[in-house]
Design an enzyme around this catalytic site. Structure first.
Site, short mmCIF file in Angstrom:
data_model
loop_
_atom_site.label_atom_id
_atom_site.label_comp_id
_atom_site.label_asym_id
_atom_site.label_seq_id
_atom_site.Cartn_x
_atom_site.Cartn_y
_atom_site.Cartn_z
N LYS A 22 21.35 78.08 -33.87
CA LYS A 22 22.20 76.89 -33.98
C LYS A 22 21.36 75.65 -34.26
CE LYS A 22 25.73 77.12 -31.44
NZ LYS A 22 26.64 77.21 -30.28
N ARG A 92 25.24 72.89 -25.75
CA ARG A 92 25.54 74.24 -26.23
C ARG A 92 24.29 75.10 -26.25
NH1 ARG A 92 30.33 73.99 -29.82
NH2 ARG A 92 30.98 71.81 -30.05
N GLY A 101 30.00 84.01 -27.65
CA GLY A 101 30.68 84.04 -26.36
C GLY A 101 29.86 84.51 -25.19
N MET A 103 26.93 83.21 -24.04
CA MET A 103 26.30 82.15 -23.26
C MET A 103 27.24 80.95 -23.22
SD MET A 103 22.32 82.56 -24.26
CE MET A 103 22.66 82.47 -26.01
N ARG A 336 26.18 79.31 -39.25
CA ARG A 336 25.31 80.47 -39.05
C ARG A 336 25.79 81.56 -40.00
NH1 ARG A 336 27.67 81.45 -32.98
NH2 ARG A 336 29.80 82.01 -33.55
N HIS A 454 37.14 84.91 -29.60
CA HIS A 454 36.07 85.75 -29.02
C HIS A 454 36.30 87.22 -29.34
CE1 HIS A 454 34.50 88.31 -25.74
NE2 HIS A 454 33.43 87.57 -25.88
N ARG A 561 17.75 123.69 -33.36
CA ARG A 561 17.54 124.18 -31.99
C ARG A 561 18.11 125.59 -31.88
NH1 ARG A 561 19.67 118.93 -31.67
NH2 ARG A 561 18.38 117.36 -30.62
N ARG A 617 12.97 125.31 -34.72
CA ARG A 617 12.20 125.31 -33.48
C ARG A 617 12.45 126.62 -32.74
NH1 ARG A 617 13.56 120.93 -28.94
NH2 ARG A 617 15.31 122.35 -28.57
N GLU A 745 4.92 116.70 -27.81
CA GLU A 745 5.86 116.21 -26.80
C GLU A 745 5.25 116.20 -25.39
OE1 GLU A 745 9.31 118.77 -26.93
OE2 GLU A 745 8.09 120.49 -27.52
N SER A 764 5.69 117.32 -35.31
CA SER A 764 6.98 116.64 -35.14
C SER A 764 7.04 116.12 -33.72
CB SER A 764 8.14 117.61 -35.40
OG SER A 764 9.38 116.93 -35.27
N ASN A 768 11.95 112.82 -26.80
CA ASN A 768 12.67 112.94 -25.54
C ASN A 768 11.71 113.41 -24.43
OD1 ASN A 768 14.90 112.28 -27.04
ND2 ASN A 768 15.68 114.36 -27.17
N ASP A 769 11.03 114.53 -24.70
CA ASP A 769 10.08 115.05 -23.70
C ASP A 769 8.82 114.20 -23.61
OD1 ASP A 769 11.19 117.22 -22.32
OD2 ASP A 769 10.94 118.54 -24.04
N CYS A 831 11.71 114.10 -34.33
CA CYS A 831 13.04 114.70 -34.23
C CYS A 831 13.72 114.40 -32.90
CB CYS A 831 12.97 116.21 -34.45
SG CYS A 831 11.94 117.08 -33.24
N TYR A 851 8.67 111.54 -42.23
CA TYR A 851 10.12 111.64 -42.15
C TYR A 851 10.59 111.39 -40.71
CZ TYR A 851 9.70 116.28 -39.97
OH TYR A 851 9.41 117.32 -39.12
#
Length: 876
Positions: A22, A92, A101, A103, A336, A454, A561, A617, A745, A764, A768-769, A831, A851
């Site tokens: 702003k 503001r 909306g 803040m 904006r 809003h 998987r 896998r 992993e 790869s 997650n692990d 992956c 990739y």
């Protein structure tokens, strides 16, 4: 002393990082000659200063603010708290990215019992003065002091009901005076102090309130949803008031330089006579079309249109502007880049390229990858829609379509969503506190508010179906009912809401996927693919998902998987037989039953992928996951196997592990039971051979060994794979290249990636692990305590959703560097869950990966994120 406060005219070019969106906009508007009220910006660095100073404004900062107020007095000829021509200001928020909306804003600051009388006398408009005063007391109580506004709103509503008024504007000056006194009495009773009269104290408290709002629950929720760092902070903009509530030659509104719902190149604006901005944005009153301004003040309207054109040509993007007309004089309060639906964003990007305002690369950068996935949102089936008759119609404010049962509060919507219900959030108008309910709901329906309320702005930003300003729907939140045409609906009823037309239907209407083969989407995605470097694959275990991913542009399968294939009811018995076998021979017999089934699965994947890479896998989860836990199923299994129930239970107990995610799983299964690896390799290679013979197209299978921690471990499993694969290829007298690689992993694997690369043809990252083991968090249990980490600002993001750059990211960079030092042509991908997350994809691009792989419906988002990363930091 470091400078923390800038007048608009001296701030041009300092950027959003310092001034907030702003503040930067106001500085730029001043620079190009747009009429704006005078004022100044307190920077985002001052926000950091406030939090580091125990949430208090340092004296030297306040001194600078007071000096800037004196400057504004000189420029405007007004006096802050003075006996003549009083200066009133707005305070503001202004983060570097739009957070509609989330803040806080306070208007009419500087009013007290003295200045309100001066204002009434000098403007000869007592009603205007006391309307402004009651608004200020309400906002100061609610925002600066953090007290709910419900009781004060109820006072106004009760007054209107007692007089038979429908609109706020019908309340008289005398009645507003009485209301002001009631507000002040309420304030004193609530806080045990008089309402503050010192304008400088009011200003200090308001600035603190805006800084404090950066850390309020709704802002924190919004930041988490939109990956906005807490460290950015917000700026504060203090601006002299322009009054839209002075009478019928005054008013306020919000405008978009193009339609935010469709992208059409036509000004989309709303105007509310004799009102202030909060009335429009909060949806307190439903505004009129901008033609009302043209009818009332044609000269002002002409200036309005010319200024909008000036700003869009300057910013080269669709603008979202707030404006006020004060007694025939036009002011723009902010501009904006406007929130828009994803489909509108595509049209606007393409149109701006055609108009010569931006190039293709800039068009790609303009699309928000986090909301882009909603382009794939379903719409109502046309045949079903033609049979249905709408029961009400509002304003089409948010994309897509949704159906569900009615929920009357944000908390209710969230709870019912967690219980598996689809709900529609119905509200008279939404407030920022409703954000969690909007996230949970299939769609949002409001009784009041326009396209710039809003509800509309936030729904468009998050890609949520929304219909607002539906006056035909009388929503009673206390009674928990919606009344349409005299008929009453409750939380047991289902509505279908069409965000593209504004229509509301009773009952559930079937939905269907959008057409992605033509139009703006198809054109835009050709630019995306033109500029991206990273390939985008998909995580898919069956032909249906793989086919969908190919439609979305997947260039291969990065993770298949295999364990998901064994849970089918026709196979689970053979799998359980294998697990419960007591000898290798019995295991091999059971595996022989599974082999043709698994081979058929792989053939289906190879056929759908049509020559694209498929990365399979090997079996990953611990074996106990395939065994039954319920007594009746154990008895049934024992009977089928001809074993005693106790013996089956003993084996299940034997396989139980205290920490299965770090137990006997992944490549450890192949080390213990090589015959499992042999069967899976046979299925993978035999399937590829059969499809090659059938189609004549070359296939290069990729076999991925999970959970490797040591090069000797990988070599042991790789030898099994190669011995099995090479024999099959030789026996079939066919030329085939296959590749064996591993998942990275485990932190130890990352640290020893140079050694592991001597055997692995590809890496790869299983993030997650890798995240789980690097943090020491169980991903299944972390959600129980991570909210406390967010609340205490220990962590800002869920590390399982967005890559942890500092820790896990360092392991990724190390693995890439060390792996390619050993094997320069090492192919590297990811992956895990973060493979489809835009911020993480930019990291992977910069880290040098080849990739990313993600779920089918995230493929278009990943393609876009990859293109944006390459435009910012080209790799080709």
């Amino acid at each position: 002393m470091k400078k923390y406060v800038y007048h608009f005219e001296e701030a041009y070019g300092l950027g959003k990082e310092l001034l907030g969106g702003k503040g930067a906009g106001l500085a730029e508007m001043t620079h190009i000659g747009v009429p704006i009220p005078q004022g100044f910006t307190i920077t985002t660095e001052a926000c950091e200063l406030y939090y580091n100073n125990n949430r208090k404004l340092p004296k030297e900062l306040l001194d600078d603010v007071y000096l800037k107020i004196k400057d504004v007095e000189k420029k405007t000829g007004k006096n802050f708290g003075g006996d003549k021509n009083p200066l009133l200001v707005s305070v503001r928020s202004g983060a570097r990215v739009s957070m509609p909306g989330m803040m806080d804003t306070i208007l009419n600051l500087g009013l007290n019992d003295k200045t309100v009388k001066v204002l009434a006398k000098e403007t000869n408009n007592e009603r205007f003065a006391y309307d402004s005063y009651r608004r200020f007391i309400l906002m100061f109580t609610n925002i600066a002091k953090g007290h709910p506004r419900d009781d004060m709103d109820e006072m106004l509503d009760n007054l209107k009901k007692s007089k038979g008024y429908k609109l706020d504007t019908e309340v008289t000056a005398a009645e507003l005076k009485e209301l002001v006194e009631k507000y002040k009495e309420y304030y004193k009773k609530t806080f045990n102090e008089e309402f503050p009269t010192d304008p400088y104290y009011q200003l200090e408290t308001a600035i603190e309130a805006v800084f404090r709002s950066w850390d309020n629950p709704r802002a924190n929720t919004y930041r988490m949803m939109n990956n906005i760092p807490y460290s950015w902070g917000t700026a504060v903009n203090v601006q002299s008031m322009a009054f839209g509530n002075k009478g019928e030659t005054s008013g306020t509104g919000v405008a978009f330089s193009r339609n935010p719902g469709t992208g059409e190149k036509v000004v989309s604006a709303e105007y509310l006579p004799n009102a202030q901005g909060e009335d429009v944005v909060a949806g307190i009153r439903t505004p009129l079309n901008i033609t009302e301004l043209k009818k009332r003040m044609p000269e002002v309207y002409e200036q309005f249109i010319k200024t909008i054109t000036l700003m869009e040509n300057h910013y080269k993007d669709m603008q979202d502007m707030e404006f006020t007309v004060e007694e025939g004089k036009l002011y723009f309060l902010q501009t904006r880049n406007g929130k828009r639906t994803p489909s509108a964003a595509l049209k606007i990007a393409c149109d701006l390229v055609d108009e010569g305002l931006i190039d293709e690369k800039e068009a790609v950068l303009r699309i928000d990858p986090y909301s882009f996935g909603t382009v794939l949102l379903p719409n109502f089936n046309k045949d079903e829609l033609n049979k249905a008759k709408p029961i009400a119609k509002g304003l089409a404010a948010g994309p897509g379509a949704g159906f569900g049962k009615l929920a009357f509060s944000a908390d209710e919507a969230e709870k019912r969503k967690k219980n598996g219900e689809k709900v529609i959030l119905v509200r008279q108008e939404t407030s920022p506190e409703d954000i969690v309910g909007m996230v949970a709901a299939q769609a949002v329906l409001t009784m009041r508010g326009g396209l710039t309320s809003h509800a509309a702005v936030v729904a468009r930003g998050m890609g949520k179906c929304c219909v607002c300003g539906c006056g035909e729907a009388i929503i009673d939140e206390k009674a928990r009912t919606v009344t349409i045409g005299g008929k009453v609906y409750t939380d047991k009823d289902t509505f279908s809401v069409d965000g593209s037309t504004g229509n509301v239907y009773l009952g559930e209407i079937k939905t269907e996927a959008p057409d992605l083969t033509s139009g703006y989407y198809a054109r835009f995605m050709t630019w995306v693919d033109k500029y991206k470097y990273l390939a985008v694959r998909t995580n898919a275990d069956n032909p249906k998902d793989a086919k969908q991913a190919v439609i979305f542009g997947a260039e291969g399968i990065g993770l298949c998987r295999t364990e998901h294939m064994f849970f089918d009811k026709d196979r689970i018995f053979s799998m359980r037989k294998m697990i419960l076998a007591e000898t290798k021979e019995d295991r091999e017999k059971a595996l022989a039953e599974l082999l043709p089934m698994q081979q058929k699965d792989f053939e289906g994947l190879y056929e759908v992928m049509d020559g694209r890479n498929v990365n399979v896998r090997l079996l990953d989860p611990p074996l106990h996951e395939f065994l039954p836990q319920e007594e009746n199923l154990i008895v049934e299994l024992a009977s089928a196997l001809g074993k005693s129930v106790d013996k089956v239970k003993d084996r299940i107990k034997e396989l139980h592990e205290s920490n299965p995610m770090m137990g006997h799983r992944g490549c450890r299964l192949a080390v213990t039971y090589p015959e499992i690896c042999v069967m899976q390799t046979k299925a993978i290679i035999s399937a590829a051979i059969n499809v090659m013979k059938k189609t004549g197209k070359a296939i290069e299978p990729e076999i991925m060994v999970p959970l490797v921690l040591e090069v000797k471990e990988l070599k042991f499993v790789k030898n099994i794979i190669c011995e099995t694969a090479d024999k099959l290829i030789k026996d079939n007298n066919i030329k085939m290249t296959y590749h064996v690689g591993t998942m990275i992993e485990i932190p130890r694997a990352a640290l020893l990636s140079d050694e592991i690369a001597s055997e692995a043809e590809f890496f790869s990252f299983g993030t997650n692990d890798l995240t789980q083991m690097t943090f020491g968090f169980s991903r299944d249990d972390a959600s129980k305590f991570l909210p406390s980490y967010y609340e205490q600002k220990i962590l800002e993001e869920d590390p399982f959703k967005t890559l942890d750059y500092k820790g896990v990211g360092k392991l990724v960079n190390l693995s890439v560097k060390q792996g390619r030092a050993t094997r320069p042509n090492l192919h590297i991908g990811v992956c895990g869950e973060t493979g489809g997350e835009p911020k993480s994809i930019e990291f992977y691009h910069n880290a040098g990966l080849d990739y990313v792989s993600c779920s089918p419906f995230r493929v278009p988002v990943a393609r876009l994120a990859a293109a944006q990363a390459n435009i910012k930091n080209p790799r080709k």
